[in-house]
Design a protein around this motif. Structure first.
Motif, PDB file in Angstrom:
ATOM      1  N   LYS A  61     -19.751   6.063  49.305  1.00  0.00           N
ATOM      2  CA  LYS A  61     -18.962   7.103  50.262  1.00  0.00           C
ATOM      3  C   LYS A  61     -20.138   7.346  51.514  1.00  0.00           C
ATOM      4  O   LYS A  61     -21.005   8.107  51.323  1.00  0.00           O
ATOM      5  N   ARG A  62     -19.965   6.586  52.587  1.00  0.00           N
ATOM      6  CA  ARG A  62     -20.986   6.661  53.370  1.00  0.00           C
ATOM      7  C   ARG A  62     -20.601   7.574  54.704  1.00  0.00           C
ATOM      8  O   ARG A  62     -19.584   7.746  54.883  1.00  0.00           O
ATOM      9  N   VAL A  63     -21.647   8.121  55.360  1.00  0.00           N
ATOM     10  CA  VAL A  63     -21.304   8.768  56.452  1.00  0.00           C
ATOM     11  C   VAL A  63     -22.315   8.173  57.540  1.00  0.00           C
ATOM     12  O   VAL A  63     -23.646   8.150  57.422  1.00  0.00           O
ATOM     13  N   LEU A 118     -11.626  -1.629  54.607  1.00  0.00           N
ATOM     14  CA  LEU A 118     -10.875  -0.411  54.518  1.00  0.00           C
ATOM     15  C   LEU A 118     -10.637   0.278  53.306  1.00  0.00           C
ATOM     16  O   LEU A 118     -10.293   1.165  53.303  1.00  0.00           O
ATOM     17  N   GLY A 119     -11.190  -0.708  52.087  1.00  0.00           N
ATOM     18  CA  GLY A 119     -11.149   0.141  50.947  1.00  0.00           C
ATOM     19  C   GLY A 119      -9.842   0.413  50.016  1.00  0.00           C
ATOM     20  O   GLY A 119      -9.777   1.064  49.353  1.00  0.00           O
ATOM     21  N   GLU A 160     -17.158   2.439  51.125  1.00  0.00           N
ATOM     22  CA  GLU A 160     -17.743   1.230  50.960  1.00  0.00           C
ATOM     23  C   GLU A 160     -17.025   0.805  49.422  1.00  0.00           C
ATOM     24  O   GLU A 160     -17.584   1.364  48.378  1.00  0.00           O
ATOM     25  N   SER A 161     -16.458  -0.578  49.330  1.00  0.00           N
ATOM     26  CA  SER A 161     -16.004  -1.042  48.016  1.00  0.00           C
ATOM     27  C   SER A 161     -17.034  -1.624  47.308  1.00  0.00           C
ATOM     28  O   SER A 161     -17.847  -2.175  47.776  1.00  0.00           O
ATOM     29  N   ILE A 192     -12.301  -7.311  40.270  1.00  0.00           N
ATOM     30  CA  ILE A 192     -12.621  -5.746  39.888  1.00  0.00           C
ATOM     31  C   ILE A 192     -13.005  -5.047  41.270  1.00  0.00           C
ATOM     32  O   ILE A 192     -13.926  -5.227  41.693  1.00  0.00           O
ATOM     33  N   PHE A 193     -12.103  -4.245  41.730  1.00  0.00           N
ATOM     34  CA  PHE A 193     -12.382  -3.611  42.931  1.00  0.00           C
ATOM     35  C   PHE A 193     -12.469  -2.139  42.812  1.00  0.00           C
ATOM     36  O   PHE A 193     -11.550  -1.427  42.073  1.00  0.00           O
ATOM     37  N   LEU A 194     -13.533  -1.539  43.258  1.00  0.00           N
ATOM     38  CA  LEU A 194     -13.712  -0.192  42.778  1.00  0.00           C
ATOM     39  C   LEU A 194     -14.262   0.569  44.063  1.00  0.00           C
ATOM     40  O   LEU A 194     -15.078   0.204  44.941  1.00  0.00           O
ATOM     41  N   THR A 195     -13.612   1.658  44.692  1.00  0.00           N
ATOM     42  CA  THR A 195     -13.950   2.739  45.489  1.00  0.00           C
ATOM     43  C   THR A 195     -14.368   4.043  45.173  1.00  0.00           C
ATOM     44  O   THR A 195     -13.771   4.305  44.109  1.00  0.00           O
ATOM     45  N   MET A 196     -15.024   4.749  45.799  1.00  0.00           N
ATOM     46  CA  MET A 196     -15.378   6.556  45.437  1.00  0.00           C
ATOM     47  C   MET A 196     -14.755   6.933  46.608  1.00  0.00           C
ATOM     48  O   MET A 196     -15.813   7.396  47.482  1.00  0.00           O
TER      49      MET A 196
END
Lengths: 156, 184, 649
Positions: C577-579, C233-234, C589-590, C600-604
């Motif tokens: 960032k998926r489609v 869920l990010g 997708e984290s 360390i948790f990173l999302t875009m």
């Protein structure tokens, strides 16, 4: 001819690895304020998600609305009041403490207290009258532990 | 178990199942509006087709029907024919105005939608979505009726078809146009 | 053709379920053992037929047979193999079939396992299990068949919801259902005890392993759900107090209460009605959870069109089961005149009672919070949200109370604790708890919850280790071996007790992880271009580039971030960032790097057309303790289940 120079100049501008272009970015005070408010408001089209965590378009727009209002100088309280006036209590992530809502704020602790009192009374009743007679002093500590081992060893 | 305990257990279970039964007929997505009886927030925005600016203030003193829609929304297509019918029914009344509000949409998609399904009235683009938030909108289609004094008198979430259509036209719009209080 | 075989099998299974109920009633009437045998055959054949049903559905998915409506709705020709199997339970109809399949395998296993030792229980067991089975199979056969065809056959399927395309989600539903269904076995034995009037301790002893097995599955299922939410869920959290999560948490809470209180009945033959009540409530909550999730009462399974038919059916079904169970309990409770005798208020018995009180209040809190919006809507017509801030506020004190009791219960003696006993067992833990608080204060931690948590963890943790230490030493002295061997001997001498303490250690570690990662989470969201850097905690994240990547059924924009600490490169993180191609639905997708037991948790979440990326960094301290603690809890349960059998059992 002129166009070519302009294009060339533009290309340099774009292609050259300007050291000053890579910068250190950080959150502003405004970003932090937006986040704090967004975390308390519910994304109305999601399942119990706040508008900060949600990626739904409505949540994105609501975050933008918060930002805009903060920039206009509205206080967080005013922004809360605004959203409340549009969507009602539903927009808040927790039930506001008024009216019937007190029920769920108080119930857990009331249940603990009432239940605890009830249990205490019941257990007092269940305690054998015979146990009120003075009992022998407890055996020495090591003795007790030995007994426990003895008991456990008998069932390998 | 004591008698009292047995009794309260039975009552509790009955209440629980009654609650569940009641819940089956609700829609967990619907949010009752708190806007009925409040002044309709004013707005200005570009027309979807012509791009000229439309403002709610232009229509002061009239009964205004706002219909929020989007080209990606399935229920909007379901209600579209009836929405056009509704406009036909009241468009000749001097005090009636109908405005579509295009919500969370791309301009080309919205234009194409109107071309495909037809349109007889104006549609305002809600570019930032702030108009929708002002009206407490959370899904489309949503329909609002504003009276001559600029007060929101009615809101409906979902397509305006069948029974809902009849109720909206007969019990809300017609009385408002006749200046008699609506009976919803 | 194949899918029709599956459909036919399930229909036959439905008929056999009726036979199962009928034959066990006949067995009870006629006291003829042949009828029980018929029942056993019915239960076993139901299992075989449901296996065939499951197999045909799996086959349809693997063959990508989009002429089957359910397959077309939940898969796509490009869906990877692994997720194609998981897609079988990715939707409503398939999950119900999985529920029924697990139920039939458990009841078949129970019937064969206890056939010889529990002949009198058998007809009741078969009847109750078949009745539950009938409810689910009717739902499948008449209202939600996964075997329906779709005409005309579409060229391709709609694809599985992208959020469900995750390894943890593959195992999450089966584990959860195994938990729910696992509790049906002790429930059936309890019902058998009630109907037959054999209300002794036997049903509890027989089902002890079933109970902890069900508890293990439910715990694993819940943790997998959290793990899934965390990765997929990010937003960097693992528990959202969502109605669906709550639906699985409520039976867990009451099931845990039951797990503890049966110990009292085993040792002291008390609380008979209470234990029957607890197992009935646990299984009822499993059913209610299924109702809440599947009927659309709390969560919208469908948009605008409300279709209460299914919901109404499930409601009638669970009302029948729950009503019968409570009815039987109320009627039989007269026979259960409790011979409660206690020696003292300060005893293990009363600690267990308070343990139960806290667990039940916790469950009631979740129950009330989950249903409160519905109550408000019914009574006042308004609508409210009961979200995480509410639960965090009211649940924390209850949870801390439970953890504190956890440090007392196992070490206070049965019957009566003397003052010297209390001093011996609890003085050191009390000091340890206070020392923990002082240490936390010195290291600059001032959050009230963290301090309270530190105290109970210090208290309960040291109590466990004190106990382990003492017993190891005594065994070591007695057997003249070293301390470690003494520990092993002590452990295997009373494996049931000490494996439970291992589970308790897991709980403490889990709680430390939860407290640290909740209170000390830091988060930063920035907009940045390639080449830009942002810092979070003492890490620097530099966006090196953004490029396109392609998977089997998705395309993505991937950001490459270089993570440095004190000018030293630690790792590169690649959030996406998926489609997803078929459904065109986007997911974030984290990218995660584990460091110092934390993440360390990173999302875009977004990349704009002109190359400005939104990056969201989260530091979750000690989050690995959450999963590690869960693992240790599971290990404890496994040691408990696979302990050597003793004569007394």
């Amino acid at each position: 001819m002129m166009n070519r120079y302009i294009l060339f100049g533009f290309l340099i501008l774009v292609m050259f690895p300007w050291p000053t272009l890579a910068k250190v970015v950080d959150e502003t005070e405004l970003d932090v304020q937006v986040r704090e408010i967004a975390k308390t408001l519910r994304c109305t089209v999601c399942q119990t998600e706040n508008i900060w965590e949600s990626g739904a378009p409505l949540a994105v727009q609501m975050r933008a609305a918060i930002r805009e209002r903060l920039t206009l100088g509205h206080s967080p309280e005013e922004i809360h009041a605004y959203f409340l006036s549009r969507y009602g209590d539903y927009i808040l992530m927790q039930p506001p403490k008024h009216g019937m809502n007190w029920l769920i704020w108080v119930a857990p602790f009331a249940l603990l207290l009432v239940g605890g009192f009830f249990l205490y009374k019941e257990v007092k009743q269940w305690v054998r009258p015979s146990s009120s007679t003075p009992q022998q002093p407890p055996p020495p500590l090591d003795q007790e532990a030995r007994e426990r081992i003895e008991r456990e060893l008998h069932h390998p | 178990m004591s008698r009292g305990l047995q009794f309260s257990l039975v009552i509790g279970l009955l209440a629980l199942f009654a609650l569940f039964y009641q819940g089956l007929w609700g829609d967990p997505r619907s949010i009752p509006t708190v806007l009925i009886g409040t002044t309709a927030p004013t707005f200005t925005g570009p027309d979807v087709e012509s791009g000229q600016t439309i403002s709610l203030d232009q229509y002061k003193g009239k009964v205004v029907l706002l219909n929020f829609w989007a080209s990606w929304c399935y229920e909007c297509k379901v209600e579209h024919k009836d929405i056009l019918r509704l406009h036909q029914q009241f468009k000749d009344h001097p005090n009636f105005v109908m405005l579509g509000i295009n919500y969370q949409d791309e301009l080309p998609d919205a234009k194409k939608y109107l071309k495909t399904y037809g349109s007889t009235f104006q549609h305002v683009r809600d570019i930032k979505g702030s108009l929708a938030i002002d009206y407490g909108v959370y899904g489309v289609p949503e329909t609002f009726v504003i009276d001559q004094q600029g007060v929101i008198r009615h809101k409906w979430v979902g397509p305006i078809v069948g029974q809902v259509y009849t109720n909206l036209t007969e019990n809300v719009i017609t009385p408002l146009l006749n200046n008699t209080p609506p009976s919803t | 053709m194949i899918i029709e075989i599956g459909h036919f099998s399930v229909v036959v299974a439905w008929v056999l379920t009726l036979l199962g109920i009928g034959s066990s009633i006949a067995a009870l009437r006629s006291r003829n053992a042949d009828w029980v045998r018929v029942g056993r055959i019915a239960v076993t054949l139901t299992f075989v037929l449901l296996f065939v049903g499951m197999a045909t559905l799996v086959y349809a998915f693997l063959m990508r047979d989009f002429s089957v409506l359910y397959v077309a709705n939940n898969s796509n020709s490009k869906l990877p193999f692994f997720y194609t199997v998981a897609a079988v339970w990715g939707g409503h109809e398939g999950s119900l079939l999985l529920w029924a399949f697990i139920l039939s395998s458990f009841s078949t296993l129970a019937v064969w396992l206890h056939w010889r030792t529990q002949p009198t229980i058998m007809p009741y067991l078969i009847a109750v299990e078949s009745a539950v089975m009938l409810g689910f199979l009717s739902l499948i056969v008449f209202l939600s068949s996964p075997f329906a065809r779709l005409v005309p056959t579409p060229l391709d399927g709609k694809d599985l919801n992208p959020l469900l395309q995750d390894p943890a989600m593959v195992m999450h539903p089966p584990m959860l259902y195994m938990g729910y269904v696992g509790f049906s076995i002790p429930f059936s034995f309890a019902m058998a005890a009630l109907f037959s009037g054999r209300l002794g301790e036997e049903w509890i002893k027989v089902t002890q392993r079933w109970t902890i097995f069900a508890w293990l599955c439910l715990t694993t299922g819940i943790l997998l759900g959290g793990y899934w939410a965390y990765y997929e869920l990010g937003w960097g959290g693992y528990w959202g107090w969502d109605p669906v999560e709550n639906a699985s948490f409520m039976p867990w809470l009451v099931g845990t209460a039951y797990l503890h209180s049966v110990l009292v009945q085993e040792k002291r033959k008390m609380f008979k009605v209470w234990n029957l009540l607890l197992i009935i409530v646990t299984f009822s909550l499993s059913l209610i959870g299924t109702f809440l999730v599947r009927s659309g009462v709390l969560t919208s399974v469908h948009t605008f069109a409300t279709d209460p038919e299914r919901g109404l059916y499930i409601l009638i079904f669970i009302t029948t089961i729950i009503g019968t169970a409570f009815g039987a309990l109320i009627i039989q409770s007269k026979k259960l005149k409790s011979q409660i005798e206690m020696d003292s208020f300060i005893s293990r018995e009363s600690v267990f009672l308070f343990n139960n009180l806290f667990f039940l209040v916790a469950a009631a809190t979740v129950f009330l919070g989950t249903l409160y919006p519905l109550m408000v809507e019914t009574l006042q017509g308004g609508k409210v949200t009961v979200g995480p801030p509410y639960y965090n506020a009211v649940f924390m004190p209850i949870a801390l109370g439970l953890l504190f009791l956890m440090g007392i219960g196992p070490y206070i003696p049965w019957r009566k604790a003397s003052a010297s006993n209390l001093k011996k067992n609890f003085l050191v833990p009390l000091i340890a708890g206070l020392v923990t608080v002082v240490l936390l204060l010195v290291s600059g931690i001032h959050s009230l919850y963290a301090l309270a948590g530190g105290f109970v963890v210090g208290f309960s943790g040291s109590a466990i280790f004190l106990d382990f230490g003492k017993i190891s030493k005594l065994y070591a002295n007695r057997e003249h071996v070293n301390l470690f061997k003494g520990f092993l001997k002590a452990f295997s001498a009373n494996q049931r007790r000490y494996s439970s303490l291992v589970t308790h250690i897991g709980v403490l570690i889990l709680v430390i992880g939860i407290i640290a990662s909740t209170i000390y989470q830091t988060e930063k969201v920035v907009s940045m271009k390639v080449g830009d850097t942002f810092s979070i905690a003492d890490y620097e994240m530099k966006l090196l580039n953004i490029h396109e990547v392609e998977g089997k059924n998705w395309t993505a924009q991937e950001g490459v971030f270089e993570v440095t600490q004190d000018n030293e490169v630690i790792t590169k993180l690649r959030p996406q960032k998926r489609v997803y191609t078929a459904s065109q639905s986007p997911t974030t997708e984290s990218a995660i790097h584990a460091i110092n037991m934390g993440h360390i948790f990173l999302t875009m979440p977004d990349v704009s057309a002109d190359g400005v990326a939104v990056a969201r960094g989260v530091i979750n301290p000690l989050i690995l303790w959450v999963w590690g603690g869960g693992g240790i809890m599971g290990l404890g349960v496994l040691l408990n289940i696979f302990r050597p059998r003793r004569r007394e059992e």
